[in-house]
Scaffold this motif. Sequence first.
Motif, PDB file in Angstrom:
ATOM      1  N   ASN A   1       0.830  -1.205   0.000  1.00  0.00           N
ATOM      2  CA  ASN A   1       0.000   0.000   0.000  1.00  0.00           C
ATOM      3  C   ASN A   1       0.862   1.252   0.000  1.00  0.00           C
ATOM      4  OD1 ASN A   1      -2.378  -1.571   0.234  1.00  0.00           O
ATOM      5  ND2 ASN A   1      -2.130  -1.663   2.466  1.00  0.00           N
ATOM      6  N   MET A   2       0.463   2.235  -0.781  1.00  0.00           N
ATOM      7  CA  MET A   2       1.161   3.513  -0.775  1.00  0.00           C
ATOM      8  C   MET A   2       0.621   4.380   0.357  1.00  0.00           C
ATOM      9  SD  MET A   2       3.600   3.750  -2.886  1.00  0.00           S
ATOM     10  CE  MET A   2       3.800   5.513  -2.692  1.00  0.00           C
ATOM     11  N   ALA A   3       1.466   4.658   1.325  1.00  0.00           N
ATOM     12  CA  ALA A   3       1.132   5.597   2.395  1.00  0.00           C
ATOM     13  C   ALA A   3       1.940   6.873   2.142  1.00  0.00           C
ATOM     14  CB  ALA A   3       1.432   4.983   3.754  1.00  0.00           C
ATOM     15  N   SER A   4       2.515   7.444   3.161  1.00  0.00           N
ATOM     16  CA  SER A   4       3.313   8.656   2.986  1.00  0.00           C
ATOM     17  C   SER A   4       4.104   8.919   4.254  1.00  0.00           C
ATOM     18  CB  SER A   4       2.409   9.860   2.699  1.00  0.00           C
ATOM     19  OG  SER A   4       3.167  11.059   2.653  1.00  0.00           O
ATOM     20  N   ALA A   5       5.264   9.552   4.096  1.00  0.00           N
ATOM     21  CA  ALA A   5       5.981  10.031   5.274  1.00  0.00           C
ATOM     22  C   ALA A   5       5.156  11.098   5.984  1.00  0.00           C
ATOM     23  CB  ALA A   5       7.344  10.592   4.874  1.00  0.00           C
ATOM     24  N   ALA A   6       4.302  11.794   5.214  1.00  0.00           N
ATOM     25  CA  ALA A   6       3.430  12.829   5.790  1.00  0.00           C
ATOM     26  C   ALA A   6       2.165  12.170   6.324  1.00  0.00           C
ATOM     27  CB  ALA A   6       3.092  13.869   4.733  1.00  0.00           C
TER      28      ALA A   6
END
Length: 250
Positions: A131-136
């Motif tokens: 899954n693509m999450a984010s550092a943000a």
Amino acid sequence: MAGRLAGKIAVCTAAGQGIGRRVAEVFLSEGATVHASDLDASKLAGLDAFGTVHVAGLDVTDAAAVAAYAASLPVPNIVFNCAGYVHHGTILACDDKDWDFSFDLNVKAMHRLIKGVLPRMLENGGGSIVNMASAASSLKAAPNRYVYGASKAAVLGLTKSIAVDFVGRGIRCNAICPGTIESPSLQQRIETLGEQVGGRDKAEEMFISRQPMGRLGRPDEIAMLALYLASDESSFTTGTLQLIDGGWSL
């Protein structure tokens, strides 16, 4: 080492451009048969130059369309969830429509696709979900990313929940948490910010300056991490939040 995904079937959303496109290309180049989708199917043109691909237009916010698409697929070994949206603004700039759309695209779309294919993946002995999450997200606060950060934090919870629920049944689920990556989506945000801060060049420098390495990340760098998580090389890896942010979160 070539053929790292030989014989595997991969499903990739938002594969028309940016990170999603490069991940689909890498998966194909490493031997996977890829079922690539995008809201704009025309953006999927040319993927067949990299390997065996089946393309489809898909609105991942349409529950019925996702259910039908999932049912039409062969049993996947790999699911790569990439579709997402970056809303700009604090809580004061986020109305119910912004909140609902962000969670629908960034979180619920993943829920829909995973739920649609997971029963057959379990019957088939397992597989890898990326899954693509984010550092943000819960890892790093970013200004003016209120609902984006909230939705990507939810992706982390979704990822860990799937990982722990099915760890004994052959399913691995991991999240990639990028920093600022060069992409058409980023270029659109730079153009928009440039109108507010006095020019595109100034806006681009603002994005670059927050990266300790002094540059933006590249889609290829994300794709190689996705390849590792999708492959059997990461067979002892599940429930992880993989930061790839050029040191932004330090």
